[in-house]
Scaffold this motif. Structure first.
Motif, PDB file in Angstrom:
ATOM      1  N   MET A 113      -9.812  11.802   0.549  1.00 21.31           N
ATOM      2  CA  MET A 113      -9.354  11.280   1.582  1.00 21.31           C
ATOM      3  C   MET A 113     -10.371  10.013   1.886  1.00 21.31           C
ATOM      4  O   MET A 113      -9.760   8.906   2.501  1.00 21.31           O
ATOM      5  N   GLN A 114     -11.753  10.119   1.905  1.00 19.64           N
ATOM      6  CA  GLN A 114     -12.669   9.042   2.389  1.00 19.64           C
ATOM      7  C   GLN A 114     -12.374   8.147   1.353  1.00 19.64           C
ATOM      8  O   GLN A 114     -12.625   6.790   1.723  1.00 19.64           O
ATOM      9  N   LEU A 115     -12.491   8.347   0.192  1.00 21.22           N
ATOM     10  CA  LEU A 115     -12.430   7.559  -0.943  1.00 21.22           C
ATOM     11  C   LEU A 115     -11.247   6.619  -0.951  1.00 21.22           C
ATOM     12  O   LEU A 115     -11.182   5.513  -1.084  1.00 21.22           O
ATOM     13  N   TYR A 116     -10.098   7.415  -0.614  1.00 17.32           N
ATOM     14  CA  TYR A 116      -8.762   6.633  -0.442  1.00 17.32           C
ATOM     15  C   TYR A 116      -8.790   5.498   0.694  1.00 17.32           C
ATOM     16  O   TYR A 116      -8.646   4.323   0.603  1.00 17.32           O
ATOM     17  N   ALA A 117      -9.381   6.041   1.750  1.00 19.18           N
ATOM     18  CA  ALA A 117      -9.495   5.271   2.727  1.00 19.18           C
ATOM     19  C   ALA A 117     -10.490   3.826   2.488  1.00 19.18           C
ATOM     20  O   ALA A 117     -10.278   2.628   2.996  1.00 19.18           O
ATOM     21  N   ASP A 118     -11.504   4.027   1.764  1.00 17.58           N
ATOM     22  CA  ASP A 118     -12.484   3.051   1.248  1.00 17.58           C
ATOM     23  C   ASP A 118     -11.570   2.284   0.628  1.00 17.58           C
ATOM     24  O   ASP A 118     -11.619   0.976   0.617  1.00 17.58           O
ATOM     25  N   VAL A 119     -11.073   2.555  -0.595  1.00 23.03           N
ATOM     26  CA  VAL A 119     -10.430   1.850  -1.489  1.00 23.03           C
ATOM     27  C   VAL A 119      -9.243   0.995  -0.961  1.00 23.03           C
ATOM     28  O   VAL A 119      -8.856  -0.300  -1.202  1.00 23.03           O
ATOM     29  N   LEU A 120      -8.224   1.875  -0.035  1.00 22.94           N
ATOM     30  CA  LEU A 120      -7.152   0.932   0.466  1.00 22.94           C
ATOM     31  C   LEU A 120      -7.717   0.094   1.720  1.00 22.94           C
ATOM     32  O   LEU A 120      -6.775  -0.862   2.169  1.00 22.94           O
ATOM     33  N   GLY A 121      -8.602   0.283   2.119  1.00 22.92           N
ATOM     34  CA  GLY A 121      -9.282  -0.693   3.249  1.00 22.92           C
ATOM     35  C   GLY A 121      -8.578  -0.362   4.387  1.00 22.92           C
ATOM     36  O   GLY A 121      -8.239  -1.185   5.498  1.00 22.92           O
ATOM     37  N   ARG A 122      -7.990   0.786   4.689  1.00 23.77           N
ATOM     38  CA  ARG A 122      -7.168   1.239   5.865  1.00 23.77           C
ATOM     39  C   ARG A 122      -7.606   2.680   6.317  1.00 23.77           C
ATOM     40  O   ARG A 122      -8.133   3.559   5.544  1.00 23.77           O
ATOM     41  N   GLN A 123      -7.256   2.887   7.779  1.00 22.12           N
ATOM     42  CA  GLN A 123      -7.476   4.272   8.073  1.00 22.12           C
ATOM     43  C   GLN A 123      -6.402   5.027   7.323  1.00 22.12           C
ATOM     44  O   GLN A 123      -5.308   4.874   7.368  1.00 22.12           O
ATOM     45  N   VAL A 124      -7.046   6.186   6.971  1.00 22.43           N
ATOM     46  CA  VAL A 124      -5.756   7.265   6.513  1.00 22.43           C
ATOM     47  C   VAL A 124      -6.023   8.457   7.348  1.00 22.43           C
ATOM     48  O   VAL A 124      -6.802   8.895   7.687  1.00 22.43           O
ATOM     49  N   HIS A 125      -4.722   8.660   8.063  1.00 22.10           N
ATOM     50  CA  HIS A 125      -4.534   9.561   8.966  1.00 22.10           C
ATOM     51  C   HIS A 125      -3.868  10.942   8.265  1.00 22.10           C
ATOM     52  O   HIS A 125      -3.040  10.670   7.467  1.00 22.10           O
ATOM     53  N   LEU A 126      -4.365  12.027   8.826  1.00 24.32           N
ATOM     54  CA  LEU A 126      -3.793  13.358   8.261  1.00 24.32           C
ATOM     55  C   LEU A 126      -2.491  13.856   9.151  1.00 24.32           C
ATOM     56  O   LEU A 126      -2.629  13.694  10.302  1.00 24.32           O
ATOM     57  N   SER A 127      -1.714  14.255   8.491  1.00 21.59           N
ATOM     58  CA  SER A 127      -0.596  14.825   9.017  1.00 21.59           C
ATOM     59  C   SER A 127      -0.964  15.954   9.881  1.00 21.59           C
ATOM     60  O   SER A 127      -1.423  16.729   9.535  1.00 21.59           O
ATOM     61  N   ARG A 128      -0.442  15.948  11.244  1.00 19.83           N
ATOM     62  CA  ARG A 128      -0.788  17.312  12.117  1.00 19.83           C
ATOM     63  C   ARG A 128      -0.185  18.445  11.600  1.00 19.83           C
ATOM     64  O   ARG A 128      -0.504  19.586  11.804  1.00 19.83           O
ATOM     65  N   SER A 129       0.975  18.308  10.673  1.00 15.57           N
ATOM     66  CA  SER A 129       1.902  19.566  10.192  1.00 15.57           C
ATOM     67  C   SER A 129       1.334  19.952   8.800  1.00 15.57           C
ATOM     68  O   SER A 129       0.988  18.965   8.045  1.00 15.57           O
ATOM     69  N   ALA A 130       0.970  21.164   8.355  1.00 16.26           N
ATOM     70  CA  ALA A 130       0.458  21.328   6.868  1.00 16.26           C
ATOM     71  C   ALA A 130       1.897  21.672   6.344  1.00 16.26           C
ATOM     72  O   ALA A 130       1.765  21.960   4.818  1.00 16.26           O
ATOM     73  N   GLN A 131       3.038  21.554   6.901  1.00 15.20           N
ATOM     74  CA  GLN A 131       4.327  21.722   6.154  1.00 15.20           C
ATOM     75  C   GLN A 131       5.296  20.719   6.547  1.00 15.20           C
ATOM     76  O   GLN A 131       6.095  20.877   7.266  1.00 15.20           O
ATOM     77  N   THR A 132       5.029  19.406   6.018  1.00 11.92           N
ATOM     78  CA  THR A 132       5.727  18.326   6.427  1.00 11.92           C
ATOM     79  C   THR A 132       7.157  18.286   6.048  1.00 11.92           C
ATOM     80  O   THR A 132       8.017  17.799   6.609  1.00 11.92           O
ATOM     81  N   CYS A 133       7.213  18.780   4.779  1.00 10.87           N
ATOM     82  CA  CYS A 133       8.668  18.972   4.256  1.00 10.87           C
ATOM     83  C   CYS A 133       9.490  19.773   5.086  1.00 10.87           C
ATOM     84  O   CYS A 133      10.833  19.593   5.482  1.00 10.87           O
ATOM     85  N   ALA A 134       8.954  21.158   5.599  1.00  9.17           N
ATOM     86  CA  ALA A 134       9.872  21.869   6.363  1.00  9.17           C
ATOM     87  C   ALA A 134       9.991  21.457   7.464  1.00  9.17           C
ATOM     88  O   ALA A 134      11.168  21.748   8.327  1.00  9.17           O
TER      89      ALA A 134
END
Length: 414
Positions: free
Chosen positions: A379-400
């Motif tokens: 996740m930190q690597l993605y944020a560094d490469v994308l140049g953006r904050q990467v937030h985590l969904s508060r739900s572990a079951q977003t599809c449900a």
């Protein structure tokens, strides 16, 4: 059995399913794999979303559409995929004609489950979702729904005949597929007659669960990667080359849904850890991730391409292969692991750059899925490469959660 639970608390049902996962069915809508004749026939079972065997068929469809119906391809990034509906059906027709001939129709898994629950699975009664139909089967109301019979006839006359047995309309997840039958109410312990929402593709419904909105890219990081954006429906949304699809009404009702993604993310890391097994049973993701996080960018001299399962976007070529260059006798497993992670991150950046080059802005990124929850390093690597904050969904079951939002909507609670 759960303490405090009462069936009356369930006001509706929503369904999220993998896509494209088409299933051959008989005239009653029963899966052929559930009949005695085809119970052990692989081609009669669900053609899972990860199945890439229809590469030749996808190329045939793409070539014909470029010649006769270029607007079909414009809506799905310029190429039809081996992972999608008609490629798999044509592959079945060519390799297992006995299954194709026995099927009255083909249904996406995300549509079949709501249809079974509501007793509407028979061809002619089923209500299909625009998520799967639009993104995986070239359905568009502007050209009359699915690809026309004349086009399909050029692929095979039997496909043209199948076209007449496919639904004429597609619906978004805020609409009702039907109501829970008495039989399924008895089997589930729920209340007969509660509404069941039209089914959606799991990633799309997960986007709803992660709070998707214009400018917010929802990124599901699992075995593959699925990127989703929406644009307000009253705003024009032009075709974007190399992007899986732009479909009005998909993902979030009332919006244009945009889907892109990568064919291998978690599968790429699992290939290295479980198949190459650089450290045997002791070399798991957590250990390699911790060691990779301690490395400075570029320190190893390694560069990788994440095309081990082909490239879904933006090149849309399933025949491409992965690459690792810059190895030496001093290269460590952690250095390779980091290079593979960097490859997926830069693949994600390439998708965002393509979107923004066509005036679809990405302001924030919300990540969900197993990798997002388990790997702070990635996740930190993605944020560094994308140049953006990467937030985590508060739900572990977003599809449900997204499916529950659809259920609450059709039940009139929301």
């Amino acid at each position: 059995r759960h303490r405090g639970f009462r069936a009356a608390q369930v006001a509706g049902i929503g369904v999220a399913g993998t896509g494209s996962t088409p299933l051959p069915v008989d005239r009653q809508g029963r899966a052929l794999a559930m009949t005695r004749r085809f119970a052990r026939h692989p081609a009669a079972m669900a053609w899972l979303w990860k199945d890439h065997t229809a590469i030749a068929e996808a190329e045939t469809i793409t070539a014909l559409a470029r010649k006769l119906r270029p607007h079909y391809l414009a809506a799905c990034g310029g190429a039809y995929s081996s992972e999608w509906f008609f490629s798999k059906i044509l592959h079945c027709l060519r390799t297992s004609p006995e299954v194709f001939d026995a099927a009255a129709s083909w249904v996406e898994m995300s549509d079949w489950v709501p249809a079974m629950l509501t007793g509407t699975a028979a061809p002619g009664r089923i209500r299909v979702g625009i998520c799967a139909a639009g993104h995986k089967a070239m359905f568009n109301a502007d050209w009359g729904g699915y690809p026309d019979a004349a086009f399909l006839r050029r692929l095979d006359p039997k496909l043209a005949a199948l076209r007449a047995r496919l639904p004429a309309e597609a619906h978004d997840i805020s609409e009702t597929a039907g109501r829970l039958t008495d039989a399924w109410a008895a089997r589930t312990g729920l209340t007969a007659g509660i509404p069941v929402a039209v089914g959606g593709v799991d990633g799309h419904v997960g986007g709803v669960g992660a709070g998707i909105r214009p400018g917010r890219l929802v990124k599901t990081l699992g075995t593959s990667g699925c990127d989703m954006l929406v644009v307000p429906g009253d705003r024009p949304c032009a075709a974007i080359p190399g992007i899986c699809g732009i479909v009005k009404g998909s993902i979030l009702p009332g919006c244009h849904g945009i889907e892109a993604g990568q064919a291998a993310v978690g599968d790429l890391f699992n290939w290295f850890v479980n198949y190459i097994q650089p450290r045997g049973a002791d070399g798991g993701h957590a250990r390699l991730g911790a060691e990779a996080a301690s490395l400075r960018p570029g320190a190893s001299g390694l560069l990788a391409l994440d095309w081990n399962n082909g490239n879904r976007n933006v090149l849309a070529d399933p025949r491409l292969s992965g690459l690792l260059v810059g190895q030496s006798l001093y290269t460590t497993p952690a250095e390779i692991y980091r290079a593979l992670a960097e490859a997926t991150a830069f693949g994600a950046l390439t998708i965002i750059r393509r979107l923004e080059a066509h005036d679809v802005k990405v302001r924030t990124v919300v990540a969900c899925g197993g990798i997002a929850e388990k790997s702070p390093f990635i996740m930190q690597l993605y944020a560094d490469v994308l140049g953006r904050q990467v937030h985590l969904s508060r739900s572990a079951q977003t599809c449900a959660l997204g499916a529950a939002v659809a259920a609450a909507t059709v039940a009139g609670l929301y």
